[in-house]
Motif scaffolding. Structure first.
Motif, PDB file in Angstrom:
ATOM      1  N   THR A  30      -2.327   7.765   4.191  1.00 11.54           N
ATOM      2  CA  THR A  30      -3.318   6.935   4.880  1.00 11.54           C
ATOM      3  C   THR A  30      -4.582   6.767   4.043  1.00 11.54           C
ATOM      4  O   THR A  30      -5.599   6.334   4.545  1.00 11.54           O
ATOM      5  N   GLN A  31      -4.502   7.129   2.777  1.00 12.01           N
ATOM      6  CA  GLN A  31      -5.577   6.747   1.863  1.00 12.01           C
ATOM      7  C   GLN A  31      -5.312   5.289   1.505  1.00 12.01           C
ATOM      8  O   GLN A  31      -5.033   4.504   2.380  1.00 12.01           O
ATOM      9  N   SER A  32      -5.391   4.931   0.229  1.00 10.21           N
ATOM     10  CA  SER A  32      -5.160   3.517  -0.074  1.00 10.21           C
ATOM     11  C   SER A  32      -3.980   3.259  -0.995  1.00 10.21           C
ATOM     12  O   SER A  32      -3.694   2.120  -1.312  1.00 10.21           O
ATOM     13  N   ILE A  33      -3.304   4.321  -1.442  1.00  9.56           N
ATOM     14  CA  ILE A  33      -2.171   4.077  -2.336  1.00  9.56           C
ATOM     15  C   ILE A  33      -0.904   3.884  -1.514  1.00  9.56           C
ATOM     16  O   ILE A  33      -0.810   4.343  -0.387  1.00  9.56           O
TER      17      ILE A  33
ATOM     18  N   LEU B 107       2.112   4.353   9.457  1.00  9.95           N
ATOM     19  CA  LEU B 107       2.906   5.548   9.167  1.00  9.95           C
ATOM     20  C   LEU B 107       4.301   5.436   9.769  1.00  9.95           C
ATOM     21  O   LEU B 107       5.247   6.044   9.291  1.00  9.95           O
TER      22      LEU B 107
ATOM     23  N   PHE C 128      -7.943   6.964   8.762  1.00  2.00           N
ATOM     24  CA  PHE C 128      -7.242   7.664   9.831  1.00  2.00           C
ATOM     25  C   PHE C 128      -7.509   9.159   9.712  1.00  2.00           C
ATOM     26  O   PHE C 128      -7.400   9.730   8.633  1.00  2.00           O
TER      27      PHE C 128
ATOM     28  N   ILE D 221      -8.594   0.627   6.585  1.00  8.17           N
ATOM     29  CA  ILE D 221      -8.431   1.509   7.749  1.00  8.17           C
ATOM     30  C   ILE D 221      -8.551   2.958   7.295  1.00  8.17           C
ATOM     31  O   ILE D 221      -8.011   3.335   6.264  1.00  8.17           O
TER      32      ILE D 221
ATOM     33  N   ILE E 170      -1.636   2.466  11.783  1.00  6.79           N
ATOM     34  CA  ILE E 170      -1.976   2.829  10.399  1.00  6.79           C
ATOM     35  C   ILE E 170      -0.792   2.624   9.472  1.00  6.79           C
ATOM     36  O   ILE E 170      -0.904   2.749   8.259  1.00  6.79           O
TER      37      ILE E 170
ATOM     38  N   LYS F   9     -14.556   6.149   2.423  1.00  6.79           N
ATOM     39  CA  LYS F   9     -13.644   5.090   2.013  1.00  6.79           C
ATOM     40  C   LYS F   9     -14.189   3.719   2.437  1.00  6.79           C
ATOM     41  O   LYS F   9     -13.645   2.682   2.080  1.00  6.79           O
TER      42      LYS F   9
ATOM     43  N   LEU G 231      -4.485  -0.931   3.992  1.00  7.02           N
ATOM     44  CA  LEU G 231      -4.858   0.488   3.987  1.00  7.02           C
ATOM     45  C   LEU G 231      -6.291   0.775   3.556  1.00  7.02           C
ATOM     46  O   LEU G 231      -6.949   1.628   4.136  1.00  7.02           O
ATOM     47  N   PRO G 232      -6.810   0.087   2.534  1.00  5.15           N
ATOM     48  CA  PRO G 232      -8.199   0.383   2.168  1.00  5.15           C
ATOM     49  C   PRO G 232      -9.195   0.089   3.282  1.00  5.15           C
ATOM     50  O   PRO G 232     -10.313   0.585   3.267  1.00  5.15           O
TER      51      PRO G 232
ATOM     52  N   LEU H 248      -7.722   8.280  -4.779  1.00  2.00           N
ATOM     53  CA  LEU H 248      -6.723   7.552  -4.011  1.00  2.00           C
ATOM     54  C   LEU H 248      -7.281   6.342  -3.280  1.00  2.00           C
ATOM     55  O   LEU H 248      -6.552   5.660  -2.566  1.00  2.00           O
ATOM     56  N   ASN H 249      -8.587   6.076  -3.405  1.00  2.00           N
ATOM     57  CA  ASN H 249      -9.175   4.949  -2.690  1.00  2.00           C
ATOM     58  C   ASN H 249     -10.042   4.114  -3.613  1.00  2.00           C
ATOM     59  O   ASN H 249     -11.049   4.598  -4.116  1.00  2.00           O
ATOM     60  N   PRO H 250      -9.695   2.855  -3.801  1.00  2.00           N
ATOM     61  CA  PRO H 250     -10.511   2.021  -4.693  1.00  2.00           C
ATOM     62  C   PRO H 250     -11.901   1.744  -4.142  1.00  2.00           C
ATOM     63  O   PRO H 250     -12.836   1.534  -4.899  1.00  2.00           O
TER      64      PRO H 250
END
Lengths: 302, 129, 307
Positions: C105-108, A55, A83, A81, A53, A149, A78-79, A106-108
């Motif tokens: 782990t969101q998208s930003i 991290l 987690f 996956i 992911i 997401k 990231l968009p 936080l997610n498009p």
């Protein structure tokens, strides 16, 4: 970049101080599969997932998700996956509705309709505070956050370890429904083998930072055999097949083998082995002959 | 509509589903044209991997027992041919083993035949479903 | 991210607003009292027409009523520190509870997250500092007229240094929190460190931030340039022999009259009133500079070292 594998690692490793949490890990996880990542605590499951992911930065080797680097290409990867970390962290003093707003901000690729529908389906209200939900409900909210997401890959780190059997079943049910609906690839780490067989089609075992087994569950079960027979040494069998575990009593020898083709040797009685036995053998479990035993996986679960 | 179940008999999951469909057709629980549960429905009911269900349905399709209609669902074929007995080879080998045990226990051919006749009596078939 | 940053900081923002409101509730009534006394008891008029010493009675009366209150007001030095460390709480709590992993782990990107997570408390700190400066400057306006801005009670509150203090406290808490990931401990230690740093700078550093001036004069006629000046050090010599050491004199409103003084040569190292802004800006720059370094450290530690 069109890659058939959802995840591909090559010689992946992570060192903390003087110890390696994961070493020389090379695997390929096909799209659309549901893979179980199994091993005792400290085996490196979380480290592996964290590197997938993005991290954690690998010490050695590479990891690619859909052909891209999760850290360097984070903005693109990231968009795709989702987690859910161990103990599914959520903001405890937010209401469910606000937690969804968080996800939306936080997610498009956020699908609010899907999120709302799932919450309703769970019988929860948007006004409830996360901190007041039960463990099972919180894990479901965390899963909702992940699925809304609309990811192509879902990573779950010990998602059901702290849940009661009913909550466990409901959680896995939700994951399976998502796979049925969207064909997402799932990797879930666990140290409870029993329930994984119905839910997963592939299995990877990790012990002390090393991968031992990586393949489809059907193939694993079909290719392993338990051979029992009068006391003898395993050499003749070992010449053709992989002996995973051998144990001897005064009069009897028991071998767990990964067969390379058919086992022709007629002095051995052949039995099928269930998945849990196979996994335990790979993780080092030796049934009571006085040698040091790796603890049974189910015991670790508590 | 058929309702699936799973047991821990060691038989692979997809095969259990296949066998249950074959048996249901045999017993008339599933008639030609009946709709089978969707993959999603089976998955939600049993909490199993969708690929498993797809595998089972593909197998049944290959055997000509079911057919998928795009956008509508999966249905029992209108082909009235009875499904072949499943697992013939497995049946054979376990029969050989059983016969071996029966002989070791002291049964002669007559005794074996008698046991077989008793277990195929109608009242004992219903146990299988 | 803006909504997220605000929502996760909401509680702390309300606490800070509460503190400021409490402050206002304490200061406004007494401030009005002092302003009234200052204008209606003749001090304003008196000081406008004649130099300080002539207004001795009026001033004495004012001080009798309010000096202890004003001195107590020095404890408010803790408030910028308190507000600063509290505003760091959301950032540290995110690390403590592991919810930063949820955010990462969101998208930003991590950078975007950091910008919001640190940018918001910095913004809030600046607003709170501005509010404090306005409030305190108003409250101490009479004291400013009487004792000048360099008087330590006034200096600490009525210039730009409050901005530096608040940001510094915030930055300390952020840096400690980034390492320890424990909100209560980080905030407590940061607050204590703020207090210690303030005392150190007050006593050891402040006088030297801008080069002080030197003055040598003879006799009891204190030069007007020393009015409301800040004395760094002074001594008096009689016939080459040190007779008066530091701390012997109060300049400003009280005149120390004694004939013997006429022959004493005073050596004074001081900051005149005109040094107020240079000192303020330098000290502000010092604290803001420290804050920037600490924040940069917190940002680096969090992104490069945390998983």
């Amino acid at each position: 970049m069109n890659d058939t594998a959802a995840i591909r690692t090559s010689g992946l490793g992570k060192r903390y101080g003087s110890g390696w949490a994961l070493r020389d890990c090379t695997l390929e996880i096909p799209r659309g599969s549901v893979t179980a990542l199994v091993g005792p605590n400290g085996a490196g499951k979380t480290t592996l997932l964290h590197m997938v992911i993005g991290l954690v930065e690998p010490t050695d080797g590479t990891v690619e998700v859909f052909g891209r680097s999760p850290r360097r290409d984070a903005q693109d990867v990231l968009p795709r996956i989702a987690f859910v970390a161990q103990d599914h962290p959520l903001h405890r003093n937010l209401r469910i509705g606000e937690m969804l707003h968080y996800g939306r901000s936080l997610n498009p690729s956020w699908n609010q309709g899907l999120a709302v529908a799932r919450i309703e389906q769970l019988g929860l209200s948007m006004k409830q505070k996360i901190g007041q939900l039960s463990g099972g409900q919180q894990s479901q909210v965390a899963l909702t956050l992940a699925l809304a997401k609309q990811p192509q890959l879902l990573l779950l780190d010990e998602p059901v370890a702290s849940l009661d059997p009913l909550a466990r079943r409901e959680f896995l049910n939700a994951v399976m429904a998502a796979v049925a609906d969207d064909g997402i690839t799932v990797v879930l780490s666990s140290h409870i083998v029993a329930e994984l067989e119905r839910v997963c089609d592939r299995l990877i075992t990790l012990a002390q930072g090393a991968t031992q087994m990586d393949g489809s569950i059907a193939e694993i079960v079909a290719s392993h055999r338990l051979l029992t027979g009068p006391r003898s040494d395993a050499a003749s069998v070992a010449r053709v097949h992989n002996v995973i575990r051998e144990s001897h009593t005064e009069r009897q020898t028991t071998l767990l083998v990964r067969a390379n083709g058919h086992v022709h040797d007629s002095c051995w009685e052949q039995h099928e082995v269930d998945l849990e036995e196979i996994v335990l053998a790979y993780l080092g479990y030796q049934p009571g002959n006085g040698a040091a035993q790796a603890p049974a996986l189910e015991e670790i679960a508590s | 509509m058929i309702e699936f179940h799973l047991d821990k008999s060691g038989v692979p999951t997809y095969l259990q589903l296949v066998q249950q469909v074959r048996q249901a057709i045999r017993l008339g629980i599933l008639q030609p044209g009946d709709q089978l549960p969707t993959v999603k429905e089976v998955v939600t009911r049993l909490t199993i991997n969708p690929n498993t269900v797809l595998h089972a349905y593909r197998q049944l399709d290959l055997e000509g027992l079911i057919e998928g209609k795009r956008g509508v669902g999966t249905f029992v074929s209108s082909d009235p041919a009875p499904p072949p007995p499943d697992d013939l080879k497995g049946l054979r080998s376990s029969l050989d083993r059983w016969v071996g045990r029966a002989r070791a226990a002291g049964l002669d051919n007559e005794g074996i035949a008698a046991l077989v006749a008793e277990s195929v009596r109608p009242s004992s078939i219903s146990k299988v479903a | 991210m803006t909504w997220v940053g605000w929502r996760l900081q909401r509680t702390e923002t309300f606490i800070v607003v509460g503190i400021l409101a409490l402050l206002a509730a304490l200061l406004v009534p007494t401030g009005i009292q002092m302003a009234n006394a200052y204008h209606h008891d003749g001090l304003a008029a008196c000081l406008a027409t004649s130099p300080n010493p002539a207004c001795a009675n009026a001033i004495g009366g004012f001080r009798q009523r309010f000096q202890s209150l004003l001195d107590l007001g020095n404890w408010f030095n803790l408030v910028p520190g308190l507000i600063g460390v509290l505003l760091a709480a959301p950032f540290i709590l995110d690390l403590e509870h592991g919810t930063y992993r949820l955010a990462w782990t969101q998208s930003i990107t991590r950078k975007r997250w950091l910008l919001g997570k640190i940018g918001m408390p910095v913004g809030a700190a600046l607003v709170a500092a501005a509010a404090m400066i306005v409030l305190f400057t108003w409250w101490r306006s009479s004291s400013i007229h009487l004792d000048g801005r360099l008087d330590s009670g006034n200096y600490d509150f009525t210039g730009t240094v409050v901005i530096g203090y608040t940001l510094f406290a915030l930055a300390l808490a952020l840096a400690l929190g980034a390492i320890w990931k424990r909100a209560a401990a980080s905030i407590a230690v940061a607050f204590i460190a703020y207090f210690a740093a303030r005392i150190f700078v007050d006593i050891k550093v402040r006088d030297h931030l801008v080069a002080p001036l030197k003055l040598i004069y003879k006799g009891s006629q204190h030069p007007s340039v020393l009015a409301n000046a800040h004395i760094v050090s002074m001594h008096g010599d009689l016939n080459g022999r040190r007779v008066i050491g530091d701390g012997g004199f109060f300049f400003g409103s009280t005149k120390f009259a004694a004939p013997r003084l006429d022959n004493i040569v005073f050596h004074v190292v001081y900051h005149p009133q005109s040094h107020f802004w240079p000192l303020q800006l330098t000290e502000t720059g010092l604290f803001v500079g420290l804050a920037v370094v600490l924040i940069a450290f917190a940002a680096w530690w969090t992104t490069a070292r945390t998983a």
